[in-house]
Design a protein around this motif. Structure first.
Motif, PDB file in Angstrom:
ATOM      1  N   SER A  38       2.490  17.938  77.954  1.00  0.00           N
ATOM      2  CA  SER A  38       2.166  16.635  77.389  1.00  0.00           C
ATOM      3  C   SER A  38       0.668  16.458  77.198  1.00  0.00           C
ATOM      4  O   SER A  38       0.221  15.681  76.365  1.00  0.00           O
ATOM      5  CB  SER A  38       2.731  15.521  78.261  1.00  0.00           C
ATOM      6  N   ARG A  64      -0.155  17.575  73.643  1.00  0.00           N
ATOM      7  CA  ARG A  64       0.462  16.902  72.499  1.00  0.00           C
ATOM      8  C   ARG A  64      -0.374  15.736  72.011  1.00  0.00           C
ATOM      9  O   ARG A  64      -0.771  14.876  72.785  1.00  0.00           O
ATOM     10  CB  ARG A  64       1.843  16.358  72.894  1.00  0.00           C
ATOM     11  N   ASN A  96       6.770  12.923  72.160  1.00  0.00           N
ATOM     12  CA  ASN A  96       8.213  13.143  72.030  1.00  0.00           C
ATOM     13  C   ASN A  96       8.933  12.045  72.782  1.00  0.00           C
ATOM     14  O   ASN A  96       8.627  11.781  73.944  1.00  0.00           O
ATOM     15  CB  ASN A  96       8.612  14.484  72.650  1.00  0.00           C
ATOM     16  N   VAL A 110      18.689  24.174  73.713  1.00  0.00           N
ATOM     17  CA  VAL A 110      17.295  24.152  74.161  1.00  0.00           C
ATOM     18  C   VAL A 110      16.470  25.200  73.410  1.00  0.00           C
ATOM     19  O   VAL A 110      15.361  24.918  72.945  1.00  0.00           O
ATOM     20  CB  VAL A 110      17.205  24.336  75.699  1.00  0.00           C
ATOM     21  N   GLU A 159      13.233  24.260  71.086  1.00  0.00           N
ATOM     22  CA  GLU A 159      11.988  24.506  71.819  1.00  0.00           C
ATOM     23  C   GLU A 159      10.729  24.438  70.941  1.00  0.00           C
ATOM     24  O   GLU A 159       9.788  23.711  71.270  1.00  0.00           O
ATOM     25  CB  GLU A 159      12.073  25.852  72.550  1.00  0.00           C
ATOM     26  N   VAL A 185      10.030  20.885  69.378  1.00  0.00           N
ATOM     27  CA  VAL A 185       9.722  19.864  70.369  1.00  0.00           C
ATOM     28  C   VAL A 185       8.386  20.139  71.061  1.00  0.00           C
ATOM     29  O   VAL A 185       7.618  19.213  71.310  1.00  0.00           O
ATOM     30  CB  VAL A 185      10.887  19.700  71.382  1.00  0.00           C
ATOM     31  N   SER A 186       8.081  21.410  71.321  1.00  0.00           N
ATOM     32  CA  SER A 186       6.791  21.660  71.991  1.00  0.00           C
ATOM     33  C   SER A 186       5.609  21.234  71.146  1.00  0.00           C
ATOM     34  O   SER A 186       4.546  20.948  71.685  1.00  0.00           O
ATOM     35  CB  SER A 186       6.601  23.129  72.384  1.00  0.00           C
ATOM     36  N   PHE A 212      17.815  18.864  78.867  1.00  0.00           N
ATOM     37  CA  PHE A 212      16.495  19.117  78.283  1.00  0.00           C
ATOM     38  C   PHE A 212      15.444  19.311  79.384  1.00  0.00           C
ATOM     39  O   PHE A 212      15.493  18.626  80.408  1.00  0.00           O
ATOM     40  CB  PHE A 212      16.079  17.948  77.398  1.00  0.00           C
ATOM     41  N   ARG A 268       9.459  18.606  80.843  1.00  0.00           N
ATOM     42  CA  ARG A 268       8.159  18.608  80.166  1.00  0.00           C
ATOM     43  C   ARG A 268       8.229  18.204  78.688  1.00  0.00           C
ATOM     44  O   ARG A 268       7.200  17.943  78.069  1.00  0.00           O
ATOM     45  CB  ARG A 268       7.527  20.002  80.281  1.00  0.00           C
ATOM     46  N   TRP A 269       9.406  18.156  78.113  1.00  0.00           N
ATOM     47  CA  TRP A 269       9.517  17.835  76.689  1.00  0.00           C
ATOM     48  C   TRP A 269       9.129  16.407  76.346  1.00  0.00           C
ATOM     49  O   TRP A 269       8.651  16.128  75.265  1.00  0.00           O
ATOM     50  CB  TRP A 269      10.964  18.050  76.213  1.00  0.00           C
TER      51      TRP A 269
END
Ligand code: ADP
Ligand code: MN
Length: 179
Positions: free
Chosen positions: A5, A8, A12, A69, A73, A76-77, A91, A94-95
């Protein structure tokens, strides 16, 4: 493992809750205003065959969690997604930067599920799921308590207020990351 996170710039968000609580409608309502990408996990599972077959009794796919997943991956990352699914413990923690659990009063939910033409068995299963707050408990067990938020979603007014809340939250997240 590093907490992704921090990397990012765009958040998300997981929108979860019992089927019929309004996840897809709310997601679609905030897509344009937030600029996030929409991932409807049910649709993706159907499209890409990420399941181990169809449960006739409950009229739903039996997910292959690992395949789901793996498939998500990369997208979403990178951040910037709204993930819509009626469960949340498959899930990685960390997503998500925010986990919203939609809630609906039982009588209202019953009507929505009946209108969908669900078989009685599936209606009962979902009503029980909502009564026993299964998804809320699952979210609280799977994610940090600061990021799990319960949202009542009974009326159109609720939906609009939930949408504004999401828009404001995304705006603040982006502002913070771009400082
Ligand atoms: P989910 O994706 O959680 O299964 P949907 O978004 O498909 O739920 O919504 C189920 C039904 O309930 C749809 O007919 C939708 O129009 C209706 N609905 C969703 N949210 C609300 C709301 N806040 N107020 C009234 N009706 C709603
Ligand atoms: Mn949906």
């Amino acid at each position: 493992e590093q907490d992704a996170s921090f990397e990012r710039i765009n958040p998300n968000i997981l929108i979860t809750g019992t089927p019929g609580t309004g996840k897809s409608t709310l997601s679609e309502l905030v897509l344009e205003s937030t600029g996030l990408c929409y991932i409807n996990v049910n649709e993706l599972v159907k499209e890409k065959g990420l399941h181990e077959g169809f449960d006739q009794e409950f009229q739903s796919y039996i997910l292959d969690d690992d395949k789901v997943v793996d498939e998500l991956e990369d997208a979403v990352s990178n951040g910037g997604n709204i993930v819509d699914y009626h469960s949340c413990d498959l899930f990685p923690e960390r997503w998500f930067d925010l986990v919203l659990v939609l809630r609906t009063d039982i009588t209202i939910l019953y009507d929505r599920l009946e209108k969908r033409g669900y078989p009685q068995k599936k209606i009962t299963e979902n009503i029980d799921c909502e009564i026993f707050q299964v998804i809320l408990e699952e979210a609280r067990e799977s994610y940090s308590s600061e990021i799990v938020i319960e949202l009542q979603n009974n009326t159109i007014q609720d939906m609009e207020s939930n949408a504004s809340r999401i828009e404001q939250w995304v705006y603040n997240f982006k502002a913070q990351k771009n400082q």
